[in-house]
Design a protein around this motif. Structure first.
Motif, mmCIF file in Angstrom:
data_model
loop_
_atom_site.group_PDB
_atom_site.id
_atom_site.type_symbol
_atom_site.label_atom_id
_atom_site.label_comp_id
_atom_site.label_asym_id
_atom_site.label_seq_id
_atom_site.Cartn_x
_atom_site.Cartn_y
_atom_site.Cartn_z
ATOM 1 N N ILE A 35 0.825 -1.102 0.083
ATOM 2 C CA ILE A 35 -0.049 0.315 -0.405
ATOM 3 C C ILE A 35 0.772 1.351 -0.050
ATOM 4 O O ILE A 35 0.703 2.350 -0.588
ATOM 5 C CB ILE A 35 -0.872 0.006 1.398
ATOM 6 N N VAL A 36 1.959 0.907 0.861
ATOM 7 C CA VAL A 36 2.885 2.306 0.847
ATOM 8 C C VAL A 36 3.254 2.767 -0.433
ATOM 9 O O VAL A 36 3.604 4.084 -1.078
ATOM 10 C CB VAL A 36 3.565 1.643 1.390
ATOM 11 N N TYR A 37 3.718 1.494 -1.588
ATOM 12 C CA TYR A 37 3.635 1.318 -2.047
ATOM 13 C C TYR A 37 3.398 2.247 -3.778
ATOM 14 O O TYR A 37 3.550 3.028 -4.928
ATOM 15 C CB TYR A 37 4.281 0.546 -3.006
ATOM 16 N N VAL A 38 1.750 1.948 -3.509
ATOM 17 C CA VAL A 38 0.689 2.238 -4.792
ATOM 18 C C VAL A 38 0.557 3.571 -4.149
ATOM 19 O O VAL A 38 0.433 4.687 -5.143
ATOM 20 C CB VAL A 38 -0.313 1.412 -3.636
ATOM 21 N N ILE A 39 0.384 4.114 -2.872
ATOM 22 C CA ILE A 39 0.230 5.452 -2.283
ATOM 23 C C ILE A 39 2.145 5.921 -3.287
ATOM 24 O O ILE A 39 1.097 7.864 -3.244
ATOM 25 C CB ILE A 39 0.322 5.546 -0.829
ATOM 26 N N LYS A 40 2.836 6.409 -3.386
ATOM 27 C CA LYS A 40 4.016 6.846 -3.261
ATOM 28 C C LYS A 40 3.223 6.782 -4.906
ATOM 29 O O LYS A 40 3.719 8.158 -5.834
ATOM 30 C CB LYS A 40 5.650 5.684 -3.396
ATOM 31 N N GLN A 41 3.206 5.890 -5.849
ATOM 32 C CA GLN A 41 2.346 5.443 -7.201
ATOM 33 C C GLN A 41 1.771 6.816 -7.082
ATOM 34 O O GLN A 41 1.690 7.233 -8.727
ATOM 35 C CB GLN A 41 2.903 4.365 -7.889
ATOM 36 N N ILE A 42 1.099 7.132 -6.740
ATOM 37 C CA ILE A 42 -0.872 7.698 -6.965
ATOM 38 C C ILE A 42 0.253 9.067 -6.871
ATOM 39 O O ILE A 42 -0.868 9.717 -7.989
ATOM 40 C CB ILE A 42 -1.384 7.245 -5.783
ATOM 41 N N PRO A 96 5.947 -3.429 -9.334
ATOM 42 C CA PRO A 96 4.962 -4.267 -8.848
ATOM 43 C C PRO A 96 5.612 -5.888 -8.613
ATOM 44 O O PRO A 96 4.814 -6.742 -8.924
ATOM 45 C CB PRO A 96 3.593 -3.798 -9.965
ATOM 46 N N GLU A 97 6.753 -5.936 -9.541
ATOM 47 C CA GLU A 97 7.077 -7.643 -9.490
ATOM 48 C C GLU A 97 7.439 -8.356 -9.047
ATOM 49 O O GLU A 97 7.126 -9.237 -8.585
ATOM 50 C CB GLU A 97 8.880 -7.549 -9.967
ATOM 51 N N LYS A 98 7.517 -7.416 -7.897
ATOM 52 C CA LYS A 98 7.592 -7.988 -5.597
ATOM 53 C C LYS A 98 6.454 -8.862 -5.508
ATOM 54 O O LYS A 98 6.169 -9.910 -4.893
ATOM 55 C CB LYS A 98 8.066 -7.789 -5.313
#
Length: 644
Positions: free
Chosen positions: A91-98, A199-201
């Protein structure tokens, strides 16, 4: 929501908010409409990544939240991630990308621990930043981590408030000074390292295993792969009341079992595998002997079937259909589906094909859970969803058996049994060690420099400690704390050698103690010549006194326990017996100084060896300073006791 986000429960939960940068040209009356459109755009843009993701408990979601008090209206989401901490960091990654895709948005994220991003980068935070003043300072903007600084002096920076900022103040600061609030490179690197690989992870975190399951569960999982999470949690958190429903299975009969491939997250798979469970004899679930090649598939299937049965037992078979909210009836669905097609979600599949329908089903489910979430009183429980699917989707057991004959190979689960070396490697990676820095054990043992131990300990001792604890050395460039021994001994004159006109009392005034912390009185150039001579005499007397103490201690057990430096000119071994006595007397007057470094290293190593490979004070202290000792290859018992 008050000034900071308040978590409603004590469960492992992460909350996230997305704010719009203030813009005077934006119509404030249409704020809700604007934010709703942003929610749709965000969820559509990231649907290809979010739709197939298997969440531990709850998915990523966003909804409109009206303004309250000083907090403006914003987009808000909350996710219970349970035991799978990777959900939180995804979710941190998603927020960062947003915030990277939508630069006009500013994001904030917290969990039960508070500012967990700061916790992750704790080793690199500025000294002024602590939990008491970190409120509303940490944000994502333009895909970068930002920390609103505090002014060094009140009023020094007019654009910085002296107290923790409010949300509107923080948004205005971010909009006006985006380059001045960027977190340091080391802090950003610490957070980026934690979310590196997405997102590969996502695919790496999955585990595919063969399971011997009832046909109904196989059909349900084909339509709703995410329901495996609810089933595993139901089995993992079962209680005696739940197991009553599993004495005799009513929904998933064991006679219909077939082999299939199930996709878990590694966390879910570990939860299912590590629990020992013997089914009730009345359930009809029998396991082959452990030596059977398919024993693991039968065991996994049995446990998973119990989870699905528990879920279905918690709802009535005749639950009201009014609870079911039709996705296609939502006014947002048509535009959401059009956006999916525009973003190539269906990958060119022919409309109406089996794969197209599967992806469409996943999109509808994702829309229901994350975009168009109904109120909790109307939301379907996992059990109700399973029973609805069983009633609506047709499946042929014979067709499923044919598919079982051509299953893809299952993944290797050797990652469950990590060797000590592999565990050490994972811990080093979690601590931020570079792969290029890792070397073999042989190289470590051959090239290890023991001076690193003494130097690290000296750096540790030179640090300031407060009521909050001792600081570990982290930056070699930091200047060590200086200590003027002569200045300090000046105050011993008041303790050990009082002058005739001074009081003979052993008690010092408060002012005399306070001056120990002051630099104002440490300038000896202001002393009169007579005072300087008196001070020099006092220092000489003190040094003589300390030398006499060393002479007396040299012949005690304590003195002999320390290793001394070797004399430059060894005593001649060809003298007669009379000269031996003379040499002994000379040795008393000229003592070999104690080798501080050698004594320090030997005592640390003895303490480390006594830990027998377990955690202990020596290894914990050295590892916290970045010192990795090689394994002890000398297993001989030590004759010298450890000195503390």
């Amino acid at each position: 929501m008050e000034e900071t986000m308040k978590l409603a429960t004590m469960e492992d939960t992460v909350e996230y908010c997305l704010f719009l940068i203030p813009d005077e040209s934006r119509d404030s009356d249409k704020h809700e409409e604007v934010l709703q459109k942003y929610i749709e755009r965000i969820m559509t843009r990231f649907a290809p990544m979010l739709v197939p993701y298997i969440w531990q408990n709850q998915p990523f979601n966003l909804k409109y939240k009206p303004g309250k008090g000083s907090v403006p209206a914003h987009m808000f989401g909350v996710t219970k991630f349970g035991d799978n901490i990777e959900d939180e960091w995804f979710i941190v990654y998603v927020i960062k990308q947003i915030t990277k895709e939508f630069p006009e948005l500013v994001a904030r994220i917290e969990d039960n621990d508070g500012e967990f991003l700061l916790i992750e980068a704790a080793d690199f935070l500025p000294k002024w930043l602590d939990p008491d003043n970190s409120t509303n300072r940490v944000f994502f903007h333009h895909g970068e981590l930002c920390i609103i600084p505090a002014p060094r002096k009140p009023g020094a920076e007019s654009w910085l408030p002296t107290t923790p900022p409010t949300i509107p103040q923080a948004l205005n600061i971010i909009a006006a000074h985006p380059e001045k609030i960027l977190a340091s490179e080391s802090i950003r690197a610490a957070v980026s390292r934690r979310i590196r690989g997405y997102p590969e992870k996502i695919q790496v975190s999955l585990h595919r295993a063969h399971c011997f399951l009832p046909a109904g569960i196989v059909a349900v999982l084909k339509q709703r792969p995410r329901l495996v999470s609810a089933a595993v949690q139901a089995f993992y958190l079962r209680d005696p009341i739940d197991l009553r429903a599993c004495r005799v299975f009513k929904t998933f009969l064991p006679e219909t079992r077939i082999m299939t491939s199930v996709t878990f997250t590694k966390c879910l798979y570990a939860q299912l595998v590590q629990q020992r469970f013997v089914p009730d004899r009345r359930s009809g679930y029998r396991l082959p002997p452990p030596s059977d090649p398919q024993y693991r598939a039968h065991e996994l299937g049995m446990k998973l079937a119990h989870g699905f049965e528990i879920l279905c037992s918690k709802c009535s078979p005749h639950f009201s259909d009014c609870k079911k909210s039709l996705v296609t009836a939502s006014p947002l669905w048509a535009s959401f589906l059009a956006s999916l097609k525009k973003n190539d979600y269906f990958k060119g599949l022919i409309e109406g094909s089996v794969q197209y329908r599967e992806r469409l089903e996943m999109a509808e489910n994702y829309f229901q859970l994350s975009v168009n979430r109904p109120e909790s009183s109307l939301a379907m429980s996992p059990g109700e969803e399973i029973l609805t699917l069983l009633q609506t989707i047709p499946f042929d057991i014979e067709d499923l058996k044919k598919e079982a004959a051509n299953l893809p190979p299952e993944d290797d689960d050797q990652w469950l049994d990590l060797s000590p070396d592999q565990l050490d490697q994972l811990l080093q990676e979690a601590a931020g060690k570079k792969e290029s820095e890792s070397i073999s054990k042989e190289e470590k043992e051959q090239n290890y420099d023991l001076t690193q131990v003494s130097e690290s300990m000296k750096a540790f001792i030179s640090k300031v400690s407060t009521h909050k604890g001792a600081e570990l050395p982290r930056e070699p460039s930091e200047a060590p704390i200086t200590f003027d021994a002569d200045s300090f001994l000046n105050y011993f004159d008041k303790i050990l050698g009082p002058r005739p006109h001074e009081s003979d009392s052993d008690d010092l005034d408060e002012e005399e103690f306070e001056c120990l912390d002051s630099d104002d009185d440490l300038d000896f150039e202001t002393h009169e010549p007579s005072e300087e001579a008196s001070l020099k005499g006092t220092l000489d007397n003190l040094k003589s006194y300390m030398a006499q103490m060393d002479q007396e201690l040299a012949h005690t057990c304590i003195g002999k326990s320390f290793t001394t430096r070797k004399q430059v000119e060894p005593v001649s071994q060809t003298t007669d017996n009379n000269s031996d006595q003379e040499d002994s007397d000379t040795g008393e007057s000229v003592m070999a100084p104690v080798d501080v470094d050698l004594n320090l290293v030997s005592n640390i190593l003895e303490s480390y060896s006594s830990q027998a490979g377990l955690a202990g004070p020596a290894s914990n202290l050295l590892q916290s300073m970045g010192v990795q000792l090689p394994d002890n290859t000398d297993h001989r018992p030590t004759s010298k006791p450890t000195k503390n």
